[in-house]
Design an enzyme around this catalytic site. Structure first.
Site, PDB file in Angstrom:
ATOM      1  N   TYR A   1      22.616 -19.610  65.444  1.00  0.00           N
ATOM      2  CA  TYR A   1      23.606 -18.799  64.749  1.00  0.00           C
ATOM      3  C   TYR A   1      24.888 -18.539  65.233  1.00  0.00           C
ATOM      4  O   TYR A   1      25.733 -18.562  64.278  1.00  0.00           O
ATOM      5  CB  TYR A   1      22.342 -17.571  64.524  1.00  0.00           C
ATOM      6  CG  TYR A   1      23.080 -16.303  63.527  1.00  0.00           C
ATOM      7  CD1 TYR A   1      23.161 -16.799  62.155  1.00  0.00           C
ATOM      8  CD2 TYR A   1      23.697 -15.087  64.072  1.00  0.00           C
ATOM      9  CE1 TYR A   1      23.712 -15.848  61.325  1.00  0.00           C
ATOM     10  CE2 TYR A   1      24.217 -14.133  63.183  1.00  0.00           C
ATOM     11  CZ  TYR A   1      24.350 -14.571  62.024  1.00  0.00           C
ATOM     12  OH  TYR A   1      24.839 -13.659  61.160  1.00  0.00           O
TER      13      TYR A   1
ATOM     14  N   SER B   1      30.356 -12.896  61.591  1.00  0.00           N
ATOM     15  CA  SER B   1      29.502 -11.788  62.024  1.00  0.00           C
ATOM     16  C   SER B   1      30.053 -11.653  63.505  1.00  0.00           C
ATOM     17  O   SER B   1      30.687 -12.015  63.810  1.00  0.00           O
ATOM     18  CB  SER B   1      28.035 -12.550  62.307  1.00  0.00           C
ATOM     19  OG  SER B   1      27.200 -11.712  63.325  1.00  0.00           O
TER      20      SER B   1
END
Length: 246
Positions: free
Chosen positions: A155, A142
């Site tokens: 995350y 990401s």
């Protein structure tokens, strides 16, 4: 596209979003795709549509957090088609929350899916690729693998880990290509498991400028289509209009 046709490509998290879009686009370009996820009804529908359009596709239920389950998924593809050319470790979760919310069960889930899911895919596929003399891993990290945003500490930590695992594997591999995929904001189901209201609201605002999954699928197709001696190590894909570091 060159170097895509007839490749056997396994994809986790393939029941929606980036995984689904990539499966459809790769199949359109001649790849044989094997879709994995927990929602088999969705997989069956996607595979049916790919076949109806002239593509070659199979599916199998898989829980990426279970090492034996992941091994069975990868070996299903090998047993069916004789080899595995690309493993797209794409499954992920994003239950964002501030640290002081102490959503420790969500932390565990995020680590299990985002980190162990990738490791399990590598463990299942690496011996196969080494034996056949080549292959490619595409691991979805990401933009959060490069910057930590508010409420995304855990995350981001998992995506930093995916980046590190991918880079380490790349350095160890002479014949196996490794691509780290780092999408910016994309309109997918990712984040639908957020239980913290402030994080949910922030994500909705953030997604006012979002890419479609097809944009990321095109990046995947690009990485796969390169000649075998060309390894696209990392792809960062974010909206042109993105005004933040994320």
């Amino acid at each position: 596209m060159m170097n895509v046709e007839n490749k056997v490509i396994t994809i986790t998290g393939a029941s929606s979003g980036i995984g689904e879009a990539s499966a459809r686009l790769l199949a359109q370009n001649g790849a044989t795709v094997v879709l994995g996820a927990r929602r088999t009804q969705k997989l069956e529908k996607i595979v049916g549509e790919i076949r109806a359009a002239g593509g070659t596709a199979e599916f199998k239920a898989v829980d990426v957090t279970n090492r034996e389950d992941m091994k069975a998924f990868i070996h299903f593809a090998k047993d069916k088609f004789g080899r595995v050319d690309v493993i797209f470790n794409n499954a992920g979760v994003m239950p964002l929350s501030p640290m002081n919310a102490l959503k420790v069960e969500e932390w565990d889930s995020t680590i299990n899916v985002n980190i162990y899911g990738v490791l399990n895919g590598i463990a299942a596929g690496l011996p196969i690729m080494e034996a056949q003399g080549g292959g490619q891993f595409i691991n979805t990290a990401s933009i959060s693998a490069h910057v930590v945003g508010s409420n995304s500490a855990v995350y981001s930590a998992t995506k930093f880990a995916v980046w590190a695992i991918s880079e380490g594997l790349r350095q160890e591999s002479k014949n196996i290509r490794v691509t780290t995929l780092c999408p910016g904001v994309v309109a997918t189901e990712l984040g639908s498991d957020i239980t913290d209201e402030s994080s949910k609201d922030a994500l909705q605002k953030f997604r006012k400028t979002a890419l479609t999954p097809d944009a990321i699928a095109r990046a995947v197709l690009y990485a796969v289509s390169q000649p075998d001696d060309v390894d696209v190590n990392e792809l960062i894909v974010r909206p042109t209009a993105s005004l933040t570091s994320l």
